[in-house]
Design an enzyme around this catalytic site. Structure first.
Site, PDB file in Angstrom:
ATOM      1  N   SER A  73       1.212   5.532 -25.294  1.00 37.02           N
ATOM      2  CA  SER A  73       0.842   7.016 -25.611  1.00 37.02           C
ATOM      3  C   SER A  73       2.109   7.594 -25.990  1.00 37.02           C
ATOM      4  O   SER A  73       3.280   7.190 -25.734  1.00 37.02           O
ATOM      5  CB  SER A  73       0.496   7.898 -24.380  1.00 37.02           C
ATOM      6  OG  SER A  73       0.613   9.196 -24.421  1.00 37.02           O
ATOM      7  N   TYR A 124       3.316   9.410 -15.555  1.00 34.28           N
ATOM      8  CA  TYR A 124       2.667   8.761 -16.453  1.00 34.28           C
ATOM      9  C   TYR A 124       3.361   8.278 -17.747  1.00 34.28           C
ATOM     10  O   TYR A 124       3.329   7.226 -18.276  1.00 34.28           O
ATOM     11  CB  TYR A 124       1.378  10.011 -17.022  1.00 34.28           C
ATOM     12  CG  TYR A 124       0.586   9.367 -18.105  1.00 34.28           C
ATOM     13  CD1 TYR A 124      -0.112   8.549 -17.829  1.00 34.28           C
ATOM     14  CD2 TYR A 124       0.971  10.030 -19.524  1.00 34.28           C
ATOM     15  CE1 TYR A 124      -1.088   8.091 -18.869  1.00 34.28           C
ATOM     16  CE2 TYR A 124       0.156   9.812 -20.542  1.00 34.28           C
ATOM     17  CZ  TYR A 124      -0.894   8.882 -20.311  1.00 34.28           C
ATOM     18  OH  TYR A 124      -1.941   8.467 -21.117  1.00 34.28           O
TER      19      TYR A 124
HETATM   20  N1  LIG Z   1      -7.303  10.058 -24.418  1.00 38.02           N
HETATM   21  C1  LIG Z   1      -6.152  10.198 -24.909  1.00 38.02           C
HETATM   22  O1  LIG Z   1      -6.031  11.270 -25.451  1.00 38.02           O
HETATM   23  C2  LIG Z   1      -5.125   9.179 -24.785  1.00 38.02           C
HETATM   24  C3  LIG Z   1      -4.062   9.245 -25.463  1.00 38.02           C
HETATM   25  C4  LIG Z   1      -2.680   8.575 -25.441  1.00 38.02           C
HETATM   26  C5  LIG Z   1      -3.014   7.282 -24.526  1.00 38.02           C
HETATM   27  N2  LIG Z   1      -4.226   6.837 -23.971  1.00 38.02           N
HETATM   28  C6  LIG Z   1      -4.452   5.721 -23.109  1.00 38.02           C
HETATM   29  O2  LIG Z   1      -5.692   5.088 -23.478  1.00 38.02           O
HETATM   30  C7  LIG Z   1      -6.045   4.557 -22.355  1.00 38.02           C
HETATM   31  C8  LIG Z   1      -7.532   4.927 -22.127  1.00 38.02           C
HETATM   32  O3  LIG Z   1      -7.733   6.160 -21.851  1.00 38.02           O
HETATM   33  P1  LIG Z   1      -9.027   7.044 -21.974  1.00 38.02           P
HETATM   34  O4  LIG Z   1      -9.063   8.321 -22.723  1.00 38.02           O
HETATM   35  O5  LIG Z   1     -10.071   6.133 -22.577  1.00 38.02           O
HETATM   36  O6  LIG Z   1      -9.436   7.218 -20.324  1.00 38.02           O
HETATM   37  P2  LIG Z   1     -10.774   7.165 -19.310  1.00 38.02           P
HETATM   38  O7  LIG Z   1     -11.795   7.772 -20.282  1.00 38.02           O
HETATM   39  O8  LIG Z   1     -10.314   7.892 -18.200  1.00 38.02           O
HETATM   40  O9  LIG Z   1     -10.888   5.791 -19.104  1.00 38.02           O
HETATM   41  C9  LIG Z   1     -10.252   5.170 -18.348  1.00 38.02           C
HETATM   42  C10 LIG Z   1     -10.610   3.715 -17.829  1.00 38.02           C
HETATM   43  O10 LIG Z   1      -9.489   3.227 -17.127  1.00 38.02           O
HETATM   44  C11 LIG Z   1     -10.322   2.794 -16.024  1.00 38.02           C
HETATM   45  N3  LIG Z   1      -9.354   2.732 -14.599  1.00 38.02           N
HETATM   46  C12 LIG Z   1      -8.624   3.715 -14.027  1.00 38.02           C
HETATM   47  N4  LIG Z   1      -7.909   3.328 -12.868  1.00 38.02           N
HETATM   48  C13 LIG Z   1      -8.412   2.026 -12.944  1.00 38.02           C
HETATM   49  C14 LIG Z   1      -8.041   0.926 -11.767  1.00 38.02           C
HETATM   50  N5  LIG Z   1      -7.344   1.199 -10.887  1.00 38.02           N
HETATM   51  N6  LIG Z   1      -8.698  -0.074 -12.252  1.00 38.02           N
HETATM   52  C15 LIG Z   1      -9.327  -0.685 -13.285  1.00 38.02           C
HETATM   53  N7  LIG Z   1      -9.853   0.525 -14.067  1.00 38.02           N
HETATM   54  C16 LIG Z   1      -9.132   1.640 -13.932  1.00 38.02           C
HETATM   55  C17 LIG Z   1     -11.354   4.033 -15.602  1.00 38.02           C
HETATM   56  O11 LIG Z   1     -12.501   3.452 -14.574  1.00 38.02           O
HETATM   57  P3  LIG Z   1     -13.278   4.579 -13.862  1.00 38.02           P
HETATM   58  O12 LIG Z   1     -14.540   4.916 -14.620  1.00 38.02           O
HETATM   59  O13 LIG Z   1     -13.674   3.667 -12.630  1.00 38.02           O
HETATM   60  O14 LIG Z   1     -12.367   5.563 -13.332  1.00 38.02           O
HETATM   61  C18 LIG Z   1     -11.768   4.065 -16.896  1.00 38.02           C
HETATM   62  O15 LIG Z   1     -12.624   3.010 -17.444  1.00 38.02           O
HETATM   63  C19 LIG Z   1      -5.226   4.863 -21.213  1.00 38.02           C
HETATM   64  O16 LIG Z   1      -4.478   3.765 -21.117  1.00 38.02           O
HETATM   65  C20 LIG Z   1      -4.480   5.972 -21.569  1.00 38.02           C
HETATM   66  O17 LIG Z   1      -3.210   6.055 -21.155  1.00 38.02           O
HETATM   67  C21 LIG Z   1      -5.378   7.995 -24.243  1.00 38.02           C
END
Ligand SMILES: NC(=O)c1ccc[n+]([C@@H]2O[C@H](COP(=O)([O-])OP(=O)(O)OC[C@H]3O[C@@H](n4cnc5c(N)ncnc54)[C@H](OP(=O)(O)O)[C@@H]3O)[C@@H](O)[C@H]2O)c1
Length: 215
Positions: free
Chosen positions: A130, A156
């Site tokens: 990120s 984070y």
């Molecule tokens: N969205 C953005 O703007 C953005 C920007 C920069 C980077 N990112 C990165 O992109 C990645 C995906 O994020 P996202 O936006 O798709 O978030 P999201 O929709 O909240 O999805 C996160 C996923 O991680 C899973 N998770 C959380 N804790 C876990 C654990 N202990 N063990 C296994 N799985 C776990 C969640 O499962 P549950 O459904 O069970 O909670 C969910 O499937 C992350 O690494 C984030 O830091 C996102």
């Protein structure tokens, strides 16, 4: 693909399945993993979508998933993550929850699955980072906020810096096995990730929020 039951992980898994890849949805909740795998299979028509239980914050769960894996693994997408958990929370062994989930769990997944990655002969690891990584180094002297006040954003940010370092170091050490890793910043996307922050921020918004510098 970790965290493939929601958000970016779900859409990435769906795209890979649509392109013909055999996809394994790794999720920490069995029902969520099963449901996502079924939805991906239905929307792509792929018969090659399955799910496994994997809780990144529980290293025993990670070890079980790695032990149960059989056959080569061509692409590991280290995607799952949590962001800005408001209260300082530590896992059983005492690690701060964001660092434990976002980085330590993925480190254990990657090292546990290294033989399977090597067996693929040209595997790739994709580490989700990120732009937040710009806001904190990995504070090796205090990974778990024992000697400084807990800051959810710093925690984070440090975990995302660690994911960049994982990509760099995995490539340096494992290239001889044909394993190459890259870190990716997916940009600001509205997902469940922002449940504690009220929505994704643009770079301009982030700059506005930063405290003024004093000389
Ligand atoms: N969205 C953005 O703007 C953005 C920007 C920069 C980077 N990112 C990165 O992109 C990645 C995906 O994020 P996202 O936006 O798709 O978030 P999201 O929709 O909240 O999805 C996160 C996923 O991680 C899973 N998770 C959380 N804790 C876990 C654990 N202990 N063990 C296994 N799985 C776990 C969640 O499962 P549950 O459904 O069970 O909670 C969910 O499937 C992350 O690494 C984030 O830091 C996102």
């Amino acid at each position: 693909m970790t965290g493939a039951n929601a958000g970016i992980g779900y859409e990435t898994a769906r795209a890979l399945a649509g392109a013909g890849a055999q996809v394994v949805v790794a999720a920490r909740r069995d029902s969520a993993g099963r449901d996502a795998a079924a939805r991906i299979a239905a929307s792509t028509g792929s018969p090659h979508v399955s799910h496994v239980l994997l809780d990144l914050a529980d290293l025993e769960s990670v070890a079980r998933a790695a032990t149960d894996w059989s056959g080569p693994l061509h692409i590991l997408v280290a995607n799952a993550g949590i962001m800005t958990v408001p209260e300082l929370t530590r896992t059983g062994p005492g690690h701060e929850l964001q660092f434990a989930t976002n980085y330590l769990g993925h480190f254990a997944v990657a090292t546990g699955l290294r033989p399977a990655l090597a067996a693929a002969g040209g595997a790739r690891i994709v580490c989700l980072s990120s732009s937040a990584h710009l806001h904190s180094p990995v504070v090796f002297g205090d990974l778990d906020f024992r000697f400084r006040p807990y800051d959810p954003r710093q925690a984070y940010a440090a975990s995302k810096t660690a994911m960049v370092m994982l990509a760099v170091e995995a490539t340096r050490r494992w290239a001889g096995d044909g394993i190459h890793a890259n870190a990716v910043n997916p940009g600001a996307i509205a997902t469940g990730l922002q449940k504690y922050t009220g929505g994704p921020q643009t770079p301009v918004e982030r700059r506005r929020e930063r405290p003024p510098r004093c000389s």
